[in-house]
Each structure stands twice: as structure tokens, then as C-alpha cells.
Design a protein around this motif. Structure first.
Motif, PDB file in Angstrom:
ATOM      1  N   UNK A   1       0.045  10.245   9.388  1.00 22.97           N
ATOM      2  CA  UNK A   1      -1.009  11.237  10.017  1.00 22.97           C
ATOM      3  C   UNK A   1      -1.579  11.992   8.443  1.00 22.97           C
ATOM      4  N   UNK A   2      -1.051  11.725   7.579  1.00 20.84           N
ATOM      5  CA  UNK A   2      -1.532  12.635   6.316  1.00 20.84           C
ATOM      6  C   UNK A   2      -1.945  11.649   5.110  1.00 20.84           C
ATOM      7  N   UNK A   3      -1.401  10.323   4.977  1.00 21.22           N
ATOM      8  CA  UNK A   3      -1.773   9.477   3.891  1.00 21.22           C
ATOM      9  C   UNK A   3      -3.065   8.757   4.468  1.00 21.22           C
ATOM     10  N   UNK A   4      -3.909   8.914   3.465  1.00 22.35           N
ATOM     11  CA  UNK A   4      -5.097   8.202   3.611  1.00 22.35           C
ATOM     12  C   UNK A   4      -6.348   8.915   4.971  1.00 22.35           C
ATOM     13  N   UNK A   5      -6.084  10.382   5.020  1.00 19.37           N
ATOM     14  CA  UNK A   5      -6.547  10.929   6.205  1.00 19.37           C
ATOM     15  C   UNK A   5      -7.588  11.998   5.692  1.00 19.37           C
ATOM     16  N   UNK A   6      -7.749  12.105   4.361  1.00 22.78           N
ATOM     17  CA  UNK A   6      -8.950  12.757   3.500  1.00 22.78           C
ATOM     18  C   UNK A   6      -8.646  14.358   3.793  1.00 22.78           C
ATOM     19  N   UNK A   7      -7.468  14.672   3.746  1.00 21.97           N
ATOM     20  CA  UNK A   7      -7.093  16.001   4.004  1.00 21.97           C
ATOM     21  C   UNK A   7      -7.412  16.824   5.274  1.00 21.97           C
TER      22      UNK A   7
ATOM     23  N   UNK B   1       0.885  -1.163  -0.231  1.00 23.29           N
ATOM     24  CA  UNK B   1      -0.018   0.101   0.091  1.00 23.29           C
ATOM     25  C   UNK B   1       0.826   1.140  -0.060  1.00 23.29           C
ATOM     26  N   UNK B   2       0.298   2.411   0.034  1.00 23.56           N
ATOM     27  CA  UNK B   2       0.913   3.737  -0.116  1.00 23.56           C
ATOM     28  C   UNK B   2       2.075   3.933   1.349  1.00 23.56           C
ATOM     29  N   UNK B   3       1.540   3.262   2.334  1.00 26.27           N
ATOM     30  CA  UNK B   3       2.261   3.207   3.631  1.00 26.27           C
ATOM     31  C   UNK B   3       3.272   2.319   3.708  1.00 26.27           C
ATOM     32  N   UNK B   4       3.610   1.466   2.585  1.00 32.39           N
ATOM     33  CA  UNK B   4       4.554   0.472   2.565  1.00 32.39           C
ATOM     34  C   UNK B   4       5.849   1.084   1.933  1.00 32.39           C
ATOM     35  N   UNK B   5       6.101   2.194   2.288  1.00 27.37           N
ATOM     36  CA  UNK B   5       7.334   2.620   1.544  1.00 27.37           C
ATOM     37  C   UNK B   5       7.062   3.338   0.255  1.00 27.37           C
ATOM     38  N   UNK B   6       6.107   3.367  -0.402  1.00 25.34           N
ATOM     39  CA  UNK B   6       5.846   3.792  -1.606  1.00 25.34           C
ATOM     40  C   UNK B   6       5.571   5.536  -1.538  1.00 25.34           C
ATOM     41  N   UNK B   7       5.423   5.954  -0.607  1.00 21.83           N
ATOM     42  CA  UNK B   7       5.801   7.436  -0.471  1.00 21.83           C
ATOM     43  C   UNK B   7       6.707   7.577   0.371  1.00 21.83           C
ATOM     44  N   UNK B   8       7.601   8.548  -0.314  1.00 18.32           N
ATOM     45  CA  UNK B   8       8.973   8.859   0.600  1.00 18.32           C
ATOM     46  C   UNK B   8       9.095  10.253   1.156  1.00 18.32           C
ATOM     47  N   UNK B   9       8.222  11.102   0.811  1.00 16.23           N
ATOM     48  CA  UNK B   9       8.182  12.341   1.595  1.00 16.23           C
ATOM     49  C   UNK B   9       6.789  13.329   0.966  1.00 16.23           C
ATOM     50  N   UNK B  10       6.236  14.078   1.777  1.00 17.55           N
ATOM     51  CA  UNK B  10       5.033  14.859   1.788  1.00 17.55           C
ATOM     52  C   UNK B  10       5.654  16.481   1.910  1.00 17.55           C
ATOM     53  N   UNK B  11       5.121  17.269   1.323  1.00 18.64           N
ATOM     54  CA  UNK B  11       5.031  18.635   1.458  1.00 18.64           C
ATOM     55  C   UNK B  11       3.786  19.183   2.147  1.00 18.64           C
TER      56      UNK B  11
END
Length: 447
Positions: free
Chosen positions: A193-199, A163-173
């Protein structure tokens, strides 16, 4: 024109502040209507203003103005989500991010993009550079990067990469919603706290995705007379690390009958497995299908990959869309079965609900563990009966992620909700970011 409207126009220009009622209604919707429960809940929700910022500075100015006037803000990408993530429950401002659509940087193993870019554009560019996204949703042609990260989870590629949280997102701004908005660089565990948290915890403006080397993928359909054989074939293919694969999707008959564009290649009364496998492993997959009394009945060579018809358009929650086109009384669930007893769990469900429940598995990995992940099709009668089915599934060990709720903590995010709530209080002290999507902090919601 009121004073607030005038200030928005001053910040963005008149062409980027939408007040036209039909267009506001259109942009205030996503695919929540997959759920008859959410359809009733969201039908009358509409933003007062839709704005289209071009950069972070404009977003910060919008948020400052909104805080000063106690006006809620919701974020929209392409609106391809299914749970009402973008629905403005309390009106206010809907920020459309699609003008922020640049690929910022491509490196070996990663790509940095703005949140409003379509993932189809990213994937096309990466493949030109001999790379590809590790995972993307079946709606990738339209879906935005920020929408996927904020509202999605997995998809094509999850059978290998998770999934997204399995290392497939490396950084967010991320931009916070405060009197003076902050710009945060988020990495590591804090991204949960940001992935899949609906903004609800901040506005994502940039994402760094993990990428991998481009693979030449063959798409194919394997057909079986027996459902159990189709599942055992899927399981064996999923477990075989020697086979590079991007997707394994198993559909019980009559689900394949709903796939109208494939009718010429779908055999009646056959259960099917839709696969994307590396070219060099295709012959081995054919052998495995034969070992399970099945056969490859349709093939799209890698030379036509992502051109014309895409078999990924009949996997994950696209199956629900095809079913709804065929029979509006259908809806769906989302659940994780237990690998060592999923056949038993299926049998128990079928014995109780028969043709009210059609099996559809999208095999995936989560934290490296193979999961028989279900998006079954359900014949809908009443909300009460739907939740009776959910209760039965959970009573036999099937974890259901409820797609018929607007609340983050009721849709499968309960394990992270305390941390998300704490982060929301830090980043959104006035409770104005996408209010109404976290029930445990409803007392924070204003407006």
C-alpha cells in the motif's frame, strides 16, 4: 507574509521555507517531460511553499498545520522520477525530504536509512562494508531512498533480485496525514500500500532495504549484427543461474548511436547488450556471446566499478534520456513481453510500426519469473497514434504500463488500487496527500 507562511517559518526556520518563485518552479518538477502527454498536463503546476524538514517531528507538525488549513501536501525526494509523481497538482506544500539523509543502521543483510538519503551514498557505504544493495535505479547517484520506494519499481539488480516488492524492502516507517498524525511501522504485505504509491497513502520517513554480499562486477558491451541473436544471448545469460549478474540490457540499433559518451566504443549498425556480471563469470559470458555470433567489444574491469563512466547510465530509462538529447520527438513505453513468444511479438510490432518502434529490453525477474521487460523508444507524432500503438501491443499479449498518465491505477498499479484506496482513506481522511494521482477517489480531493 500571511499567517500560514509565518507559522511554517515558526516550525522550520526561515531558511527551510522556500517561497522564491524560480526555485519553487524548479523543485515542483521531475522528469515528466520524457512524455509529451504529461508535459502539457504538468507545465503550469507549482507548489505554493517548499519546505525542508529535518526529522519526523517537523513533518508531523507540517501535516497538522496543513490539515487545519485544508492545504494539500506532496512529497519530493530528488525529483528523478518520470511520471510526475511529485508534481503538486493543486499547489499547496511540497515537502523536500533531502535533509533527512542518515544511514541509521547497517546489519548483515539489511540497511536502515532515512528517506531523503541518496542511494549512491548508501551503496558506497555498503560496499565499504562488503555488502551492496540488491536493487537500485540507474539514477542512484541522485535518487533518494524514499523517492525510489514511493515512485520506482526495479532497476540494476532486478535480473537477480526482482522488484522492490519482491522482498527487497523489509520495513517502512510511515507518517499518516490526520489531525493528529500517527507513525506506523509497516511490514509484510501491507507494504504494497506504500511501495510505488506516489506518497498518496502516507509519508515514508525510514526504509529498511535488503542487502547482499558485495560482488566484484565487470561491465561490458556485447555487439551483434543480428537483433535476434542479441536477444537470444540475453535470454540464455539471464536464465543461467550459474552466472551472477546485476544487469542485462539489450538495445536495438540505432539506440546505441544515441549514447554520445560511448561513441568511441560503439560499432555502427550493431545491436548491443550491456551487462554487469561477476568477474569470475566474464569469460563464460564471452563464450556465450561468440556462440550467438557476437563478441564482447568493450569492457570496464571491476577495479573501475562505479568510477567514472558507468554502463548502467545507458540502461533502463536512461536510454530514453539519451534519445531525447539526440531527437526531441522521441518518447517511450514500458511493457512486459511473454517469454515464450517475445520474438514473435517483436516481429509483429516491427512489421506494423517499423522505425517508429525501437526495441530496448531490460531483462528482470518478478516473483522469481524471468520477464523480457521493455522500455522501447517511440517516434512520437500524436497522442492518438501513441495510444493506437499501446492498443496494438496489448492486442498481441504485451502488457503495457502506461508512462503517459498521472494516475496510479492507469500506470500499472490497477491490481493493487483497491487496497491502496482503502489505506488512503484510513491514513489521509481529508484527501490532502498528493491529490490528483488516483482517479478513482477524485471525489476525496480537496483544495
Amino acid at each position: 507574509m500571511n499567517d500560514f507562511h509565518s507559522k511554517l517559518i515558526t516550525l522550520l526556520g526561515e531558511e527551510h521555507v522556500i517561497t522564491d518563485l524560480p526555485l519553487r518552479k524548479q523543485l515542483s518538477k521531475d522528469f515528466y517531460w520524457y512524455s509529451p502527454v504529461l508535459s502539457e498536463m504538468f507545465e503550469d503546476k507549482i507548489a505554493d511553499y517548499v519546505v525542508k524538514p529535518a526529522n519526523e517531528e517537523e513533518i508531523k507538525n507540517i501535516l497538522t498545520l496543513a490539515v487545519q488549513n485544508n492545504i494539500p501536501v506532496t512529497i519530493r525526494g530528488a525529483g528523478t522520477g518520470n511520471y510526475g509523481q511529485i508534481i503538486p497538482m493543486n499547489g499547496g506544500i511540497l515537502i523536500d525530504t533531502t535533509r533527512m539523509n542518515n544511514i541509521i543502521q547497517v546489519e548483515d543483510g539489511s540497511v536502515r536509512v532515512e528517506s531523503g538519503i541518496k542511494l549512491g551514498v548508501v551503496e558506497k557505504k555498503l560496499r565499504e562494508l562488503n555488502q551492496e544493495l540488491c536493487i537500485y535505479p540507474t539514477t542512484y547517484i541522485k535518487a533518494t531512498a524514499g523517492g525510489f520506494v514511493s515512485g520506482g519499481s526495479g532497476g540494476i539488480g532486478s535480473i537477480t533480485w526482482g522488484n522492490l516488492w519482491d522482498g527487497n524492502v523489509l520495513e517502512l516507517r510511515v507518517i499518516t496525514m490526520e489531525e493528529t498524525p500517527r507513525v506506523l511501522t509497516v511490514k509484510g504485505e501491507d507494504m504494497m500500500n506504500y511501495i510505488h504509491s506516489y506518497g498518496t497513502t502516507g509519508i515514508i520517513t525510514e526504509i529498511v532495504f535488503k542487502t547482499t554480499q558485495r560482488v566484484e562486477w565487470t561491465q561490458c558491451i556485447a555487439s551483434f549484427s543480428n537483433l535476434e541473436n542479441s536477444l537470444l544471448f540475453s535470454e540464455k545469460t539471464a536464465k543461467d543461474y550459474k552466472i551472477k549478474k546485476r544487469s542485462i540490457s539489450t538495445c536495438e540499433w540505432p539506440i546505441p548511436s544515441y549514447f554520445q559518451p560511448l561513441q568511441k566504443v560503439i560499432e555502427p549498425d550493431k545491436h548491443i547488450v550491456i551487462l554487469e556480471v561477476e568477474d569470475q563469470h566474464f569469460e563464460h559470458v564471452k563464450t556465450l556471446a561468440a556462440e550467438h555470433d557476437g563478441a564482447i567489444t568493450y569492457e570496464i574491469p571491476s577495479s573501475n566499478y562505479q568510477k567514472g563512466i558507468r554502463l548502467s547510465d545507458f540502461t533502463w530509462n536512461h536510454t530514453t534520456l539519451w534519445a531525447l538529447k539526440a531527437n526531441e520527438k522521441m518518447t517511450y513505453l514500458q511493457g512486459s513481453f511473454t517469454l515464450d513468444r517475445y520474438l514473435e511479438q517483436i516481429q509483429l510490432i516491427k512489421e506494423k510500426y517499423k522505425d517508429e518502434f525501437y526495441n530496448h529490453f531490460d531483462w528482470m525477474r518478478s516473483k522469481g519469473e524471468l520477464i523480457p521487460q521493455q522500455i522501447p523508444l517511440i517516434r512520437y507524432s500524436t497522442k492518438e497514434h501513441l495510444y493506437e500503438m499501446i492498443a496494438f501491443c496489448e492486442s498481441i499479449g504485451v502488457k503495457i504500463f502506461d508512462p503517459h498518465t498521472n494516475l496510479l491505477e492507469e500506470g500499472g498499479w490497477e491490481a493493487y488500487i483497491d487496497s491502496v484506496v482503502q489505506k488512503k482513506k484510513e491514513n489521509d481522511p481529508f484527501g490532502l496527500l498528493n491529490p490528483g494521482k488516483i482517479g478513482v477517489i477524485s471525489d476525496l480531493v480537496k483544495g
